[in-house]
Scaffold this motif. Structure first.
Motif, PDB file in Angstrom:
ATOM      1  N   LEU A 144      14.760  30.728  55.215  1.00  0.00           N
ATOM      2  CA  LEU A 144      14.141  29.439  55.555  1.00  0.00           C
ATOM      3  C   LEU A 144      14.448  28.394  54.494  1.00  0.00           C
ATOM      4  O   LEU A 144      14.675  27.217  54.808  1.00  0.00           O
ATOM      5  N   GLU A 145      14.454  28.801  53.212  1.00  0.00           N
ATOM      6  CA  GLU A 145      14.743  27.853  52.133  1.00  0.00           C
ATOM      7  C   GLU A 145      16.163  27.303  52.220  1.00  0.00           C
ATOM      8  O   GLU A 145      16.451  26.246  51.655  1.00  0.00           O
ATOM      9  N   LEU A 146      17.038  28.003  52.924  1.00  0.00           N
ATOM     10  CA  LEU A 146      18.426  27.559  53.063  1.00  0.00           C
ATOM     11  C   LEU A 146      18.606  26.558  54.191  1.00  0.00           C
ATOM     12  O   LEU A 146      19.685  25.982  54.344  1.00  0.00           O
ATOM     13  N   THR A 147      17.546  26.338  54.979  1.00  0.00           N
ATOM     14  CA  THR A 147      17.657  25.442  56.131  1.00  0.00           C
ATOM     15  C   THR A 147      16.661  24.284  56.061  1.00  0.00           C
ATOM     16  O   THR A 147      16.346  23.672  57.074  1.00  0.00           O
ATOM     17  N   GLY A 148      16.146  23.998  54.859  1.00  0.00           N
ATOM     18  CA  GLY A 148      15.267  22.855  54.681  1.00  0.00           C
ATOM     19  C   GLY A 148      13.797  23.153  54.836  1.00  0.00           C
ATOM     20  O   GLY A 148      12.974  22.235  54.806  1.00  0.00           O
ATOM     21  N   LEU A 149      13.428  24.418  54.981  1.00  0.00           N
ATOM     22  CA  LEU A 149      12.037  24.807  55.150  1.00  0.00           C
ATOM     23  C   LEU A 149      11.567  25.592  53.928  1.00  0.00           C
ATOM     24  O   LEU A 149      12.318  25.806  52.982  1.00  0.00           O
ATOM     25  N   GLY A 150      10.293  26.003  53.923  1.00  0.00           N
ATOM     26  CA  GLY A 150       9.778  26.729  52.771  1.00  0.00           C
ATOM     27  C   GLY A 150       9.704  25.817  51.553  1.00  0.00           C
ATOM     28  O   GLY A 150       9.142  24.726  51.596  1.00  0.00           O
ATOM     29  N   GLY A 151      10.293  26.258  50.442  1.00  0.00           N
ATOM     30  CA  GLY A 151      10.257  25.491  49.201  1.00  0.00           C
ATOM     31  C   GLY A 151      10.707  24.050  49.329  1.00  0.00           C
ATOM     32  O   GLY A 151      10.066  23.141  48.782  1.00  0.00           O
ATOM     33  N   PRO A 152      11.802  23.763  50.043  1.00  0.00           N
ATOM     34  CA  PRO A 152      12.219  22.367  50.205  1.00  0.00           C
ATOM     35  C   PRO A 152      11.173  21.495  50.897  1.00  0.00           C
ATOM     36  O   PRO A 152      11.162  20.270  50.710  1.00  0.00           O
TER      37      PRO A 152
END
Length: 463
Positions: A355-363
């Motif tokens: 998810l962090e690689l697709t703009g979600l989670g941490g971002p």
């Protein structure tokens, strides 16, 4: 004759002690934070010189295409199927697990428990002790879910009968899978192997999976990220918190859910009412369908796989099949259940970092009050987390925007060059499992990705 100035102002680059000394003398000073790229490591600086120098134009072009695919792909939920239906060549006695490939001897305690529970639920063993013997002697094959276009959360291990979401990305012709979320409590994805945990797997297989398959079939394809976009605007980060998006999904499917026959209708309704992370694995499958497409672009410095199994943390770059693996890190910035603390915590685990690689989670932290609670308790601290992601990313999402930050798009496309150059590593919002006693989730927090795998990926890219 040289005349010295009577008034001076100072700009100090680097060590702040010099700025402090000037300030103590009553002189205006502006501190500029600076440190040598890659911590001054000569080999890494040489690699950065290559990828930011002679190779920069070709890498930037590849990165632009990766970001475009991550941003413009439209993941569509099209069905619910069993693992053995969508992956028929997997093998009769195979478990898919989170993270990089691993042997039974190195599997951490929570994942071992989940694997034993899955073996019993599949009917391969009568109890968890017998299941452990089958796993130890190699009678059950272990395979990383990522190698089969699948992603599984936390300490998940899924067998052939597990119901999975089927998500297509029509633009790239890619398809991805993730299991129906097991919910809270005594569940294997939290490292539980109790009778109740095993029964939850059977309920998903026999009741919830088939029922949700009928719901998706009646409702038709679902634009996963269109729903996630609304959830982000309502305070979800879609990793640690998915309540808003889960509620939107249930509202969307309410006619089909209400049309289920009794007693399935009541059973599924109770399951959904107590499952605040229900949308998590749908979002994960959507993200995996995009990274599968983006991962086909050669020559990029963007990370399209980031995963952990509780023992190892691994990444892959777009266009590469090479895993770069190091030790899975602890989860920091944590809030623990009463009586629990860092000594009880297992290392970071699960495929959900996709998810962090697709703009979600941490971002998306800067838009989520729930995540802010783990980052100092203020929205300003959450916004800083999003800004840190922006410094190591190649672009911004055009669909996931953060109202508290002026509707700026979430950072998109983690660039290994920037991670190594700046020493800023991705942070993953996640749950925390007990390291050894099988009691399940003991807290939640933020895991900082280890540097070693990014440094190794940079060396691969530089050649």
């Amino acid at each position: 004759m040289l005349t010295l100035p009577t008034d001076v102002a100072v700009v100090n680059v680097g060590l702040p002690m010099f700025a402090d000394s000037v300030r103590e003398q009553g002189v205006p000073v502006q501190q500029v934070d600076w440190s040598p790229p890659a911590g001054g490591d000569p080999a890494l600086v040489a690699a950065l010189t290559t990828v930011f120098g002679p190779r920069a134009a070709e890498i930037d072009a590849a990165n632009a295409e990766v970001v475009r695919r991550l941003d413009e792909g439209v993941p569509s939920l099209v069905g619910v199927s069993r693992v053995d239906e969508v992956l028929p060549g997997l093998g009769e006695r195979t478990l898919l697990h989170c993270g990089p490939s691993i042997t039974w001897e190195r599997v951490c305690d929570p994942l071992r428990r989940s694997m034993r529970a899955a073996v019993v639920a599949e009917g391969w063993a009568s109890d968890v002790e017998a299941a452990g013997r089958l796993l130890a002697d190699g009678s059950v094959t272990l395979a990383p879910a990522n190698a089969h276009d699948a992603v599984v959360p936390m300490a998940s291990a899924v067998g052939p009968s597990t119901p999975v979401w089927v998500v297509d990305c029509p633009q790239g012709g890619t398809r991805a899978y993730a299991p129906v979320n097991q919910g809270p409590g005594e569940v294997p994805w939290f490292g539980r192997e109790t009778p109740a945990a095993i029964e939850r797997l059977r309920f998903l297989r026999d009741v919830a999976g088939p029922a949700l398959g009928r719901v998706v079939g009646e409702a038709g394809p679902l634009d996963v990220f269109a729903l996630a976009k609304q959830g982000v605007a309502m305070g979800d980060d879609l990793h640690m918190r998915t309540q808003a998006t889960t509620n939107l999904l249930i509202r969307t499917w309410l006619p089909q859910l209400a049309a289920l026959p009794s007693p399935e209708r009541e059973q599924v309704a109770r399951f959904l009412a107590g499952n605040h992370l229900f949308f998590l694995t749908i979002a994960m499958a959507g993200a995996r369908s995009l990274t599968a497409w983006a991962g086909q672009v050669p020559g990029s410095s963007i990370v399209t796989t980031m995963s952990r199994n509780g023992t190892d943390f691994g990444i892959r770059l777009a266009g590469s099949d090479t895993w770069h693996v190091t030790d899975s890190p602890p989860v920091g910035d944590a809030l623990y259940n009463a009586g629990m603390g860092p000594d009880d915590a297992a290392p970071d685990i699960g495929d959900s970092a996709v998810l962090e690689l697709t703009g979600l989670g941490g971002p998306a932290a800067g838009g989520s009050p729930a995540v802010a609670g783990f980052l100092g308790g203020t929205m300003a601290a959450a916004a800083e987390a999003t800004d840190r992601f922006a410094r190591i990313s190649s672009g911004r999402s055009s669909r996931f925007t953060l109202p508290p930050m002026g509707f700026v798009g979430t950072p998109l496309g983690v660039d290994v060059r920037r991670v190594v150059e700046l020493g800023i590593r991705p942070q993953v919002t996640t749950g925390i499992l007990h390291a050894s006693d099988g009691s399940g989730q003991v807290g939640a927090g933020v895991a900082t990705a280890p540097a070693a795998c990014f440094e190794a990926a940079l060396r691969e890219l530089a050649g």
